[in-house]
Design a protein around this motif. Structure first.
Motif, PDB file in Angstrom:
ATOM      1  N   PRO A 282      -9.533  61.011  71.481  1.00  0.00           N
ATOM      2  CA  PRO A 282     -10.340  61.944  70.689  1.00  0.00           C
ATOM      3  C   PRO A 282     -10.286  63.362  71.241  1.00  0.00           C
ATOM      4  N   LEU A 283     -10.495  64.318  70.377  1.00  0.00           N
ATOM      5  CA  LEU A 283     -10.784  65.674  70.852  1.00  0.00           C
ATOM      6  C   LEU A 283     -12.051  65.593  71.686  1.00  0.00           C
ATOM      7  N   LEU A 284     -12.109  66.344  72.770  1.00  0.00           N
ATOM      8  CA  LEU A 284     -13.229  66.213  73.694  1.00  0.00           C
ATOM      9  C   LEU A 284     -13.809  67.584  74.050  1.00  0.00           C
ATOM     10  N   ASN A 285     -15.118  67.703  73.912  1.00  0.00           N
ATOM     11  CA  ASN A 285     -15.810  68.939  74.321  1.00  0.00           C
ATOM     12  C   ASN A 285     -15.352  70.142  73.498  1.00  0.00           C
ATOM     13  N   VAL A 286     -15.834  70.200  72.277  1.00  0.00           N
ATOM     14  CA  VAL A 286     -15.533  71.339  71.414  1.00  0.00           C
ATOM     15  C   VAL A 286     -16.847  71.996  71.022  1.00  0.00           C
ATOM     16  N   GLU A 287     -16.937  73.302  71.231  1.00  0.00           N
ATOM     17  CA  GLU A 287     -18.140  74.057  70.887  1.00  0.00           C
ATOM     18  C   GLU A 287     -17.785  75.066  69.800  1.00  0.00           C
ATOM     19  N   LEU A 288     -18.525  75.001  68.691  1.00  0.00           N
ATOM     20  CA  LEU A 288     -18.388  75.976  67.610  1.00  0.00           C
ATOM     21  C   LEU A 288     -19.726  76.693  67.508  1.00  0.00           C
ATOM     22  N   LYS A 289     -19.733  77.985  67.755  1.00  0.00           N
ATOM     23  CA  LYS A 289     -21.001  78.700  67.847  1.00  0.00           C
ATOM     24  C   LYS A 289     -20.898  80.036  67.130  1.00  0.00           C
ATOM     25  N   ASN A 290     -21.935  80.373  66.352  1.00  0.00           N
ATOM     26  CA  ASN A 290     -21.997  81.672  65.678  1.00  0.00           C
ATOM     27  C   ASN A 290     -20.778  81.901  64.774  1.00  0.00           C
ATOM     28  N   LEU A 291     -20.609  80.983  63.805  1.00  0.00           N
ATOM     29  CA  LEU A 291     -19.514  81.121  62.845  1.00  0.00           C
ATOM     30  C   LEU A 291     -20.094  81.360  61.460  1.00  0.00           C
TER      31      LEU A 291
ATOM     32  N   ARG B 295     -18.224  64.622  71.765  1.00  0.00           N
ATOM     33  CA  ARG B 295     -18.929  65.747  72.365  1.00  0.00           C
ATOM     34  C   ARG B 295     -18.573  67.059  71.657  1.00  0.00           C
ATOM     35  N   ILE B 296     -19.135  67.171  70.478  1.00  0.00           N
ATOM     36  CA  ILE B 296     -18.895  68.339  69.633  1.00  0.00           C
ATOM     37  C   ILE B 296     -20.229  69.036  69.423  1.00  0.00           C
ATOM     38  N   GLN B 297     -20.272  70.341  69.643  1.00  0.00           N
ATOM     39  CA  GLN B 297     -21.474  71.145  69.408  1.00  0.00           C
ATOM     40  C   GLN B 297     -21.197  72.125  68.285  1.00  0.00           C
ATOM     41  N   ILE B 298     -22.031  72.066  67.252  1.00  0.00           N
ATOM     42  CA  ILE B 298     -21.904  72.993  66.126  1.00  0.00           C
ATOM     43  C   ILE B 298     -23.229  73.730  66.056  1.00  0.00           C
ATOM     44  N   LYS B 299     -23.242  74.988  66.469  1.00  0.00           N
ATOM     45  CA  LYS B 299     -24.512  75.676  66.701  1.00  0.00           C
ATOM     46  C   LYS B 299     -24.540  77.046  66.027  1.00  0.00           C
ATOM     47  N   ASN B 300     -25.606  77.288  65.273  1.00  0.00           N
ATOM     48  CA  ASN B 300     -25.787  78.576  64.608  1.00  0.00           C
ATOM     49  C   ASN B 300     -24.560  78.915  63.755  1.00  0.00           C
TER      50      ASN B 300
ATOM     51  N   ALA C 254     -23.717  67.396  68.170  1.00  0.00           N
ATOM     52  CA  ALA C 254     -24.967  68.137  67.996  1.00  0.00           C
ATOM     53  C   ALA C 254     -24.768  69.159  66.894  1.00  0.00           C
ATOM     54  N   ILE C 255     -25.604  69.052  65.864  1.00  0.00           N
ATOM     55  CA  ILE C 255     -25.588  69.992  64.735  1.00  0.00           C
ATOM     56  C   ILE C 255     -26.893  70.757  64.819  1.00  0.00           C
ATOM     57  N   ASP C 256     -26.818  72.009  65.219  1.00  0.00           N
ATOM     58  CA  ASP C 256     -28.000  72.768  65.610  1.00  0.00           C
ATOM     59  C   ASP C 256     -28.040  74.087  64.836  1.00  0.00           C
ATOM     60  N   ARG C 257     -29.048  74.257  64.006  1.00  0.00           N
ATOM     61  CA  ARG C 257     -29.188  75.486  63.227  1.00  0.00           C
ATOM     62  C   ARG C 257     -27.938  75.786  62.410  1.00  0.00           C
ATOM     63  N   VAL C 258     -27.543  74.795  61.617  1.00  0.00           N
ATOM     64  CA  VAL C 258     -26.423  74.992  60.705  1.00  0.00           C
ATOM     65  C   VAL C 258     -27.000  75.241  59.319  1.00  0.00           C
TER      66      VAL C 258
END
Length: 222
Positions: free
Chosen positions: A118-127, A142-147, A167-171
């Motif tokens: 798997p893809l591991l440790n991906v952070e998408l933030k402020n998109l 371990r994917i973070q999708i934030k703001n 983690a889907i945070d403030r999407v």
């Protein structure tokens, strides 16, 4: 997209403008090529009118991936999904993407791992991305999708397939979206929703029959 083997490590891409380029940010590999792509930092990017994906990390390039890419049809048939991990197995990990604005793309984001890697440790933030279709994430951990604000013309805003620890945070859920979050695959688990209002979507969460119970936690805000 340039062909690459042997690995790409510790790369920063920042302060770029892409207008009308085929794909915005594309990292791809395929089984048999091996190589590690890790510690990639992408930030402060503006895009406009991208014919394919705004952002894509794809380990399945050339296979019959759930989301085909241009050129896939010319490639050889894929290895079955239960392939063993060898030195030829590509690996993408530790990827941070922040402060990206894209006005117009065929697809917002493709995160495509392999069942065995798997893809591991991906952070998408402020998109902020407007596109024909939203984000798809397959075989990732371990994917973070934030703001993040993704506005698709059709289909789900976020589609997760066999992905875990997300983690889907403030999407932002855009008004009138068909579906906000689509879940499928027997490996899907520990999907966490925080501070996200699903009410503007026609349907908040769509869960396929093969998703384990209690895969989604946090739940929509009242």
């Amino acid at each position: 997209g340039s062909e690459m083997s042997g690995g790409v490590r510790n790369v920063e891409v920042s302060d770029c403008v892409f207008i009308g380029t085929d794909t915005g940010l594309r990292f791809k590999s395929t089984r048999g090529r091996g190589g590690v792509v890790e510690n990639i930092l992408i930030r402060n990017i503006i895009m406009k009118d991208i014919p394919a994906q705004a952002i894509t990390f794809n380990l399945f390039y050339g296979g019959q991936a759930p989301v085909p890419e241009p050129g896939d049809e010319e490639r050889p048939a894929p290895v079955p999904g239960n392939a063993a991990v060898t030195e030829e197995t590509p690996s993408f990990r530790n990827i941070s993407i922040s402060n990206v604005v894209c006005h117009g793309a065929a697809q917002a984001v493709v995160l495509q791992g392999l069942p065995e890697m798997p893809l591991l440790n991906v952070e998408l933030k402020n998109l902020v991305i407007t596109a024909e279709t939203g984000l798809t994430c397959t075989d990732a951990d371990r994917i973070q999708i934030k703001n993040v604000k993704i506005v698709p013309v059709k289909g789900p805003v976020l589609s997760l397939v066999n992905s875990r620890n997300v983690a889907i945070d403030r999407v932002t859920c855009p008004p009138g979206a068909d579906v906000f979050l689509s879940l499928s695959g027997g490996k899907t688990r520990n999907i966490n929703l925080y501070d996200t209002d699903l009410r503007p979507a026609r349907k908040g969460v769509e869960t396929a029959a093969d998703v384990p119970p209690n895969a989604l936690t946090g739940g929509p805000n009242p």
